[in-house]
Motif scaffolding. Structure first.
Motif, PDB file in Angstrom:
ATOM      1  N   ASN A   1       5.456  11.543  -2.474  1.00 38.60           N
ATOM      2  CA  ASN A   1       5.473  10.819  -1.197  1.00 38.60           C
ATOM      3  C   ASN A   1       4.074  10.259  -0.962  1.00 38.60           C
ATOM      4  OD1 ASN A   1       4.759  10.945   1.911  1.00 38.60           O
ATOM      5  ND2 ASN A   1       6.930  10.469   1.700  1.00 38.60           N
ATOM      6  N   HIS A   2       4.030   9.039  -0.434  1.00 42.73           N
ATOM      7  CA  HIS A   2       2.758   8.318  -0.327  1.00 42.73           C
ATOM      8  C   HIS A   2       2.271   8.201   1.122  1.00 42.73           C
ATOM      9  CE1 HIS A   2      -0.383   5.574  -1.626  1.00 42.73           C
ATOM     10  NE2 HIS A   2       0.009   5.734  -2.879  1.00 42.73           N
ATOM     11  N   SER A   3       2.411   9.269   1.902  1.00 43.36           N
ATOM     12  CA  SER A   3       1.875   9.242   3.268  1.00 43.36           C
ATOM     13  C   SER A   3       0.356   9.277   3.233  1.00 43.36           C
ATOM     14  CB  SER A   3       2.384  10.452   4.053  1.00 43.36           C
ATOM     15  OG  SER A   3       3.762  10.296   4.313  1.00 43.36           O
ATOM     16  N   TYR A   4      -0.249   8.476   4.108  1.00 44.55           N
ATOM     17  CA  TYR A   4      -1.704   8.482   4.272  1.00 44.55           C
ATOM     18  C   TYR A   4      -1.990   9.305   5.526  1.00 44.55           C
ATOM     19  CZ  TYR A   4      -2.165   4.210   1.339  1.00 44.55           C
ATOM     20  OH  TYR A   4      -2.147   3.273   0.336  1.00 44.55           O
ATOM     21  N   PHE A   5      -2.627  10.453   5.360  1.00 49.65           N
ATOM     22  CA  PHE A   5      -2.896  11.328   6.505  1.00 49.65           C
ATOM     23  C   PHE A   5      -4.257  11.021   7.125  1.00 49.65           C
ATOM     24  CE2 PHE A   5       0.160  13.680   3.925  1.00 49.65           C
ATOM     25  CZ  PHE A   5       1.071  14.080   4.889  1.00 49.65           C
TER      26      PHE A   5
ATOM     27  N   LEU B   1       2.690   0.264 -11.929  1.00 48.26           N
ATOM     28  CA  LEU B   1       2.292   1.210 -10.877  1.00 48.26           C
ATOM     29  C   LEU B   1       3.471   1.558  -9.976  1.00 48.26           C
ATOM     30  CD1 LEU B   1       0.111   2.724  -9.127  1.00 48.26           C
ATOM     31  CD2 LEU B   1      -0.267   0.549  -7.947  1.00 48.26           C
ATOM     32  N   HIS B   2       3.675   2.851  -9.730  1.00 38.50           N
ATOM     33  CA  HIS B   2       4.576   3.341  -8.678  1.00 38.50           C
ATOM     34  C   HIS B   2       5.982   2.727  -8.709  1.00 38.50           C
ATOM     35  CE1 HIS B   2       1.387   5.659  -6.989  1.00 38.50           C
ATOM     36  NE2 HIS B   2       0.901   4.802  -6.133  1.00 38.50           N
ATOM     37  N   GLY B   3       6.551   2.584  -9.906  1.00 37.56           N
ATOM     38  CA  GLY B   3       7.947   2.131  -9.997  1.00 37.56           C
ATOM     39  C   GLY B   3       8.138   0.627  -9.896  1.00 37.56           C
TER      40      GLY B   3
ATOM     41  N   MET C   1      -5.354  12.518  -5.353  1.00 40.07           N
ATOM     42  CA  MET C   1      -5.886  12.331  -4.000  1.00 40.07           C
ATOM     43  C   MET C   1      -6.472  10.926  -3.951  1.00 40.07           C
ATOM     44  SD  MET C   1      -8.426  14.427  -1.500  1.00 40.07           S
ATOM     45  CE  MET C   1      -9.966  14.301  -2.376  1.00 40.07           C
ATOM     46  N   TYR C   2      -5.943  10.123  -3.045  1.00 44.58           N
ATOM     47  CA  TYR C   2      -6.395   8.733  -2.887  1.00 44.58           C
ATOM     48  C   TYR C   2      -6.946   8.579  -1.475  1.00 44.58           C
ATOM     49  CZ  TYR C   2      -6.111   3.664  -2.208  1.00 44.58           C
ATOM     50  OH  TYR C   2      -6.406   2.340  -1.910  1.00 44.58           O
ATOM     51  N   THR C   3      -8.214   8.188  -1.377  1.00 42.09           N
ATOM     52  CA  THR C   3      -8.880   8.154  -0.071  1.00 42.09           C
ATOM     53  C   THR C   3      -8.902   6.740   0.530  1.00 42.09           C
ATOM     54  OG1 THR C   3     -11.015   8.117  -1.248  1.00 42.09           O
ATOM     55  CG2 THR C   3     -10.260  10.234  -0.410  1.00 42.09           C
TER      56      THR C   3
ATOM     57  N   GLY D   1       2.414   6.808  -9.984  1.00 42.21           N
ATOM     58  CA  GLY D   1       1.168   6.629 -10.741  1.00 42.21           C
ATOM     59  C   GLY D   1       1.275   5.462 -11.708  1.00 42.21           C
ATOM     60  N   ARG D   2       0.287   5.384 -12.606  1.00 46.48           N
ATOM     61  CA  ARG D   2       0.204   4.227 -13.509  1.00 46.48           C
ATOM     62  C   ARG D   2       0.707   4.551 -14.910  1.00 46.48           C
ATOM     63  NH1 ARG D   2      -3.868   3.841  -9.858  1.00 46.48           N
ATOM     64  NH2 ARG D   2      -3.936   1.792  -8.866  1.00 46.48           N
ATOM     65  N   ILE D   3       1.487   3.625 -15.459  1.00 46.08           N
ATOM     66  CA  ILE D   3       1.897   3.729 -16.862  1.00 46.08           C
ATOM     67  C   ILE D   3       1.130   2.641 -17.616  1.00 46.08           C
ATOM     68  CG2 ILE D   3       3.801   3.591 -18.510  1.00 46.08           C
ATOM     69  CD1 ILE D   3       5.633   4.732 -16.336  1.00 46.08           C
TER      70      ILE D   3
ATOM     71  N   ASN E   1       0.823  -1.224   0.000  1.00 45.56           N
ATOM     72  CA  ASN E   1       0.000   0.000   0.000  1.00 45.56           C
ATOM     73  C   ASN E   1       0.854   1.270   0.000  1.00 45.56           C
ATOM     74  OD1 ASN E   1      -2.732  -1.301   0.317  1.00 45.56           O
ATOM     75  ND2 ASN E   1      -1.580  -2.182   2.032  1.00 45.56           N
ATOM     76  N   TYR E   2       2.166   1.066  -0.069  1.00 48.32           N
ATOM     77  CA  TYR E   2       3.120   2.192  -0.220  1.00 48.32           C
ATOM     78  C   TYR E   2       3.058   3.176   0.949  1.00 48.32           C
ATOM     79  CZ  TYR E   2       3.016   0.297  -4.967  1.00 48.32           C
ATOM     80  OH  TYR E   2       3.048  -0.541  -6.048  1.00 48.32           O
ATOM     81  N   PHE E   3       2.741   2.713   2.149  1.00 46.00           N
ATOM     82  CA  PHE E   3       2.659   3.598   3.322  1.00 46.00           C
ATOM     83  C   PHE E   3       3.902   4.496   3.424  1.00 46.00           C
ATOM     84  CE2 PHE E   3       0.061   0.256   5.877  1.00 46.00           C
ATOM     85  CZ  PHE E   3      -1.124   0.803   5.446  1.00 46.00           C
TER      86      PHE E   3
ATOM     87  N   ILE F   1     -12.292   8.293  -3.997  1.00 46.63           N
ATOM     88  CA  ILE F   1     -11.505   9.132  -4.908  1.00 46.63           C
ATOM     89  C   ILE F   1     -10.093   8.590  -5.029  1.00 46.63           C
ATOM     90  CG2 ILE F   1     -10.598  11.478  -5.256  1.00 46.63           C
ATOM     91  CD1 ILE F   1     -13.154  12.362  -3.612  1.00 46.63           C
ATOM     92  N   ASP F   2      -9.638   8.482  -6.276  1.00 47.22           N
ATOM     93  CA  ASP F   2      -8.277   8.022  -6.569  1.00 47.22           C
ATOM     94  C   ASP F   2      -7.877   8.699  -7.879  1.00 47.22           C
ATOM     95  OD1 ASP F   2      -5.912   6.690  -6.748  1.00 47.22           O
ATOM     96  OD2 ASP F   2      -6.767   4.676  -6.836  1.00 47.22           O
ATOM     97  N   HIS F   3      -8.016  10.017  -7.916  1.00 50.76           N
ATOM     98  CA  HIS F   3      -7.943  10.763  -9.175  1.00 50.76           C
ATOM     99  C   HIS F   3      -6.862  11.839  -9.148  1.00 50.76           C
ATOM    100  CE1 HIS F   3     -11.882   8.889  -9.529  1.00 50.76           C
ATOM    101  NE2 HIS F   3     -11.929   9.257 -10.795  1.00 50.76           N
TER     102      HIS F   3
ATOM    103  N   PHE G   1      -2.009  12.702  -0.500  1.00 54.56           N
ATOM    104  CA  PHE G   1      -1.947  13.870  -1.376  1.00 54.56           C
ATOM    105  C   PHE G   1      -0.660  13.741  -2.184  1.00 54.56           C
ATOM    106  CE2 PHE G   1      -4.428  15.379   2.305  1.00 54.56           C
ATOM    107  CZ  PHE G   1      -5.591  15.772   1.652  1.00 54.56           C
ATOM    108  N   GLU G   2      -0.764  13.064  -3.332  1.00 55.49           N
ATOM    109  CA  GLU G   2       0.425  12.704  -4.108  1.00 55.49           C
ATOM    110  C   GLU G   2       0.700  13.780  -5.162  1.00 55.49           C
ATOM    111  OE1 GLU G   2      -0.141   8.427  -5.297  1.00 55.49           O
ATOM    112  OE2 GLU G   2      -1.836   8.635  -3.968  1.00 55.49           O
ATOM    113  N   THR G   3       1.391  14.833  -4.702  1.00 52.78           N
ATOM    114  CA  THR G   3       1.713  15.937  -5.610  1.00 52.78           C
ATOM    115  C   THR G   3       2.718  15.443  -6.649  1.00 52.78           C
ATOM    116  OG1 THR G   3       3.430  16.621  -4.067  1.00 52.78           O
ATOM    117  CG2 THR G   3       1.299  17.694  -3.840  1.00 52.78           C
TER     118      THR G   3
HETATM  119  C1  FUC Z   1      -2.492   5.319  -4.890  1.00 51.40           C
HETATM  120  C2  FUC Z   1      -3.503   4.979  -5.892  1.00 51.40           C
HETATM  121  C3  FUC Z   1      -3.580   3.608  -6.281  1.00 51.40           C
HETATM  122  C4  FUC Z   1      -3.075   2.538  -5.373  1.00 51.40           C
HETATM  123  C5  FUC Z   1      -2.054   2.990  -4.377  1.00 51.40           C
HETATM  124  C6  FUC Z   1      -1.894   2.131  -3.184  1.00 51.40           C
HETATM  125  O1  FUC Z   1      -1.433   6.029  -5.378  1.00 51.40           O
HETATM  126  O2  FUC Z   1      -3.497   5.800  -7.022  1.00 51.40           O
HETATM  127  O3  FUC Z   1      -4.824   3.275  -6.823  1.00 51.40           O
HETATM  128  O4  FUC Z   1      -4.072   1.759  -4.872  1.00 51.40           O
HETATM  129  O5  FUC Z   1      -2.102   4.286  -4.044  1.00 51.40           O
END
Ligand code: FUC
Length: 345
Positions: free
Chosen positions: A174-178, A100-102, A284-286, A75-77, A64-66, A247-249, A309-311
């Motif tokens: 950065n993939h922090s979940y706030f 996804l994500h490298g 923004m991924y919720t 992101g996705r290629i 989940n890339y915490f 939201i994952d847009h 918030f993946e800027t």
């Molecule tokens: C976000 C999303 C993806 C994915 C990942 C864990 O960056 O765009 O859908 O599930 O996190």
């Protein structure tokens, strides 16, 4: 202010940055992962506002890339393929047929070299990594530096620098979940977010951008005035559904001189976060697809427990016109910055 270092197994280290207000950020050299962030609420209580595993060893796979640094391309290629300067490149398929994500050798899965620094009004870490030419299927030897700075003003700043010896796609985040409720007290439903964006990128059922932009006007994607995140969880539109009922847009920021591009706030704890960035947009991924039952520091995971918030720029630009580009050329310097500022309201 202080910086502490703890040795963990397998040459992993954990760094703890603390400022004079007690704001604290914990970081691993593995993936540059932010494992904890203690921030005061309106009564001054310091609590954790990011999702992190109870056992650091769980970060070894981290699906989940915490908290991690994401790259070379966040992101996705689509179809794990792109063409640059007439040459086609094939990447690892790590999400169906897409990339996804490298992938499994992404920047979230490598050990970064870390140097700490202290200034009069801040403490920080300089993380460095060199990506070899061809690693993960990407062209070019790429030197990357990520700086984490904790300011006395309760601002946490992330700046990214990179250069390459071959033309290559690169966009870092950065993939922090706030979760501003603190110590995972509540899900995101009542937390409010604003985003300075008129348009989001339309997704297909595999979360790949179709190439179309959607106006947020009259939809629950309209965050131009702050709204509760649950609006998007409860809305039954096709776009919310493909995202896993949320939201994952990618939101394209409006072009203006405003520094603050997004805000988040929790009405109960009173914590507020503003996001300032020079990036053209953000995903923004919720946490719609966050599995249940992962052992986190303050309980178990569930859907809607953290918001990312993946800027970044947009990898959709590799296949479509009109999206913020991700191509870095030799001689150029990739240099961007995102700042998360914490306060109360
Ligand atoms: C976000 C999303 C993806 C994915 C990942 C864990 O960056 O765009 O859908 O599930 O996190």
């Amino acid at each position: 202010m202080k910086i502490e270092v703890r040795d963990l197994e397998k040459s992993w280290k954990e760094y703890t940055l603390t400022n004079d207000h007690g704001m604290q950020v914990n970081v691993l050299n593995f993936g540059g992962i932010i494992t904890k962030m203690l921030v005061p609420d309106k009564a001054g209580n310091l609590e954790n506002v990011v999702l992190g595993y109870a056992d650091y060893k769980e970060y070894q796979s981290n699906p989940n890339y915490f908290g991690a640094i994401i790259g070379p391309v966040a992101g996705r290629i689509a179809n794990s393929q792109f063409t640059l300067d007439g040459q086609e490149y094939k990447l690892e398929n790590n999400e169906g047929v897409h990339h996804l994500h490298g992938g499994t050798t992404g920047f979230h899965q490598v050990i970064w070299e870390v140097e700490s620094f202290e200034k009069s009004d801040a403490v920080g870490l300089l993380l460095s990594y060199t990506r070899a030419d061809g690693e993960g299927g990407f062209p070019g030897k790429v030197d990357v530096q990520v700086t984490y700075t904790l300011h006395q003003t309760n601002q946490f700043e992330i700046s990214y620098t990179a250069s390459t010896d071959k033309t290559t796609p690169l966009t870092l985040t950065n993939h922090s979940y706030f979760n501003l409720s603190g110590n995972l007290r509540n899900t995101l439903h009542e937390q409010h977010v604003s985003i300075d964006s008129d348009h989001v990128v339309e997704l297909d059922e595999k979360l790949i951008p179709t190439g179309e932009l959607l106006s947020v006007e009259g939809t629950t994607f309209d965050f131009r005035n702050a709204r509760a995140l649950q609006d998007g969880f409860n809305d039954d539109t096709e776009q919310n559904r493909v995202a896993g009922q949320g939201i994952d847009h990618y939101f394209i920021f409006n072009e203006n001189n405003k520094e603050t591009k997004a805000t988040a706030a929790d009405p109960v704890s009173g914590r507020k976060m503003t996001v300032q960035t020079d990036q053209p947009g953000m995903v923004m991924y919720t946490s719609n697809n966050l599995p249940e039952g992962l052992q986190l520091q303050e309980g178990t995971s569930r859907q809607y427990l953290g918001v990312c918030f993946e800027t970044q720029a947009s990898p959709a630009s590799l296949h479509h016109e009109g999206f913020p580009g991700v191509v870095l050329k030799p001689g150029e310097v990739y240099q961007t910055r995102t700042l998360f500022e914490f306060g109360v309201w």
